[in-house]
Design an enzyme around this catalytic site. Structure first.
Site, short mmCIF file in Angstrom:
data_model
loop_
_atom_site.label_atom_id
_atom_site.label_comp_id
_atom_site.label_asym_id
_atom_site.label_seq_id
_atom_site.Cartn_x
_atom_site.Cartn_y
_atom_site.Cartn_z
N HIS A 98 0.84 -1.20 0.00
CA HIS A 98 0.00 0.00 0.00
C HIS A 98 0.88 1.25 0.00
O HIS A 98 0.63 2.19 -0.77
CB HIS A 98 -0.91 0.00 1.22
CG HIS A 98 -1.72 1.25 1.38
ND1 HIS A 98 -2.98 1.40 0.83
CD2 HIS A 98 -1.46 2.42 2.03
CE1 HIS A 98 -3.45 2.60 1.12
NE2 HIS A 98 -2.54 3.23 1.85
N GLU A 99 1.89 1.27 0.85
CA GLU A 99 2.78 2.44 0.90
C GLU A 99 3.57 2.59 -0.40
O GLU A 99 3.81 3.70 -0.86
CB GLU A 99 3.73 2.33 2.10
CG GLU A 99 3.02 2.28 3.44
CD GLU A 99 2.03 3.42 3.65
OE1 GLU A 99 2.25 4.51 3.10
OE2 GLU A 99 1.02 3.21 4.35
#
Length: 226
Positions: A98-99
């Site tokens: 996600h990051e």
């Protein structure tokens, strides 16, 4: 009493926020116990996704705390928490991906993230000054201060509204990357989705809180003008 009576407007947002926080902590805790079949750590997954998108210049660092993971565009670094950086779990890989998705958004000029960055300075003023301005406007009967406070808080609502597509898109990029690279098996991928969906609910809760806070300011303003 006039001011305090409007607190009731915020009760649904407070309850929603508490539920969202419990959901994300529960999901992360559950799937942090599930080791992924390929033995990839969060740092491994993030590095692979970054490199596959040509972002070899983005660094990955370890940061203390739990669920403190984030991408810092100014330093061009992804910071992963202790539970994610070196952990070979489904939750760790999902969060790290996600990051990495955020880093890809910046690199590709994703429009909503550009808009969010543009309004951050106004949002900082709005979140800290809007309520004091409305209060001062009421105390001194200065309608222009009330209006200014409400307008400033509208920037906070806009920020939260723009944050939603940014976060959902980053999660979508993460799942697509994990699927295409076969980093997770199908059942593991579904579990990673559950972690990211739970995390997304915290941003939905923040949006609801901002909207109800704006409603509260409007109610206070309406009472004052009547």
């Amino acid at each position: 009493m006039y001011w305090d009576s409007t607190i009731i407007i915020l009760i649904p947002a407070i309850i929603f926020s508490l539920i969202a926080q419990l959901m994300v902590k529960s999901a992360f805790s559950k799937y942090s116990k599930e080791r992924n079949s390929r033995g990839l750590t969060g740092a491994d997954a993030a590095r692979a996704i970054l490199d596959s998108n040509g972002l070899t210049n983005v660094r990955i660092e370890r940061i203390s705390g739990s669920l403190t993971d984030h991408f810092d565009p100014r330093a061009n670094v992804i910071r992963l928490s202790d539970d994610v950086y070196g952990s070979a779990t489904v939750a760790a890989v999902g969060v790290a991906a996600h990051e990495a998705g955020h880093a890809v958004q910046y690199a590709t000029g994703y429009a909503p993230i550009k808009l969010r960055n543009a309004i951050i300075p106004v949002t900082r003023f709005g979140s800290s000054l809007s309520t004091p301005l409305v209060l001062l406007g009421i105390i001194f009967s200065w309608d222009f201060l009330i209006t200014a406070g409400i307008l400033l808080f509208c920037a906070v609502v806009l920020f939260q509204a723009v944050t939603l597509p940014v976060e959902f898109d980053a999660s979508g990029r993460a799942i697509r990357s994990l699927r295409s690279a076969h980093f997770l098996e199908d059942d593991e991928l579904n579990d990673a989705k559950k972690v990211l969906t739970a995390a997304a609910m915290t941003y939905v809760a923040a949006m609801v809180s901002a909207l109800l806070s704006l409603v509260r300011l409007l109610v206070i303003s309406g009472r004052r003008r009547r």
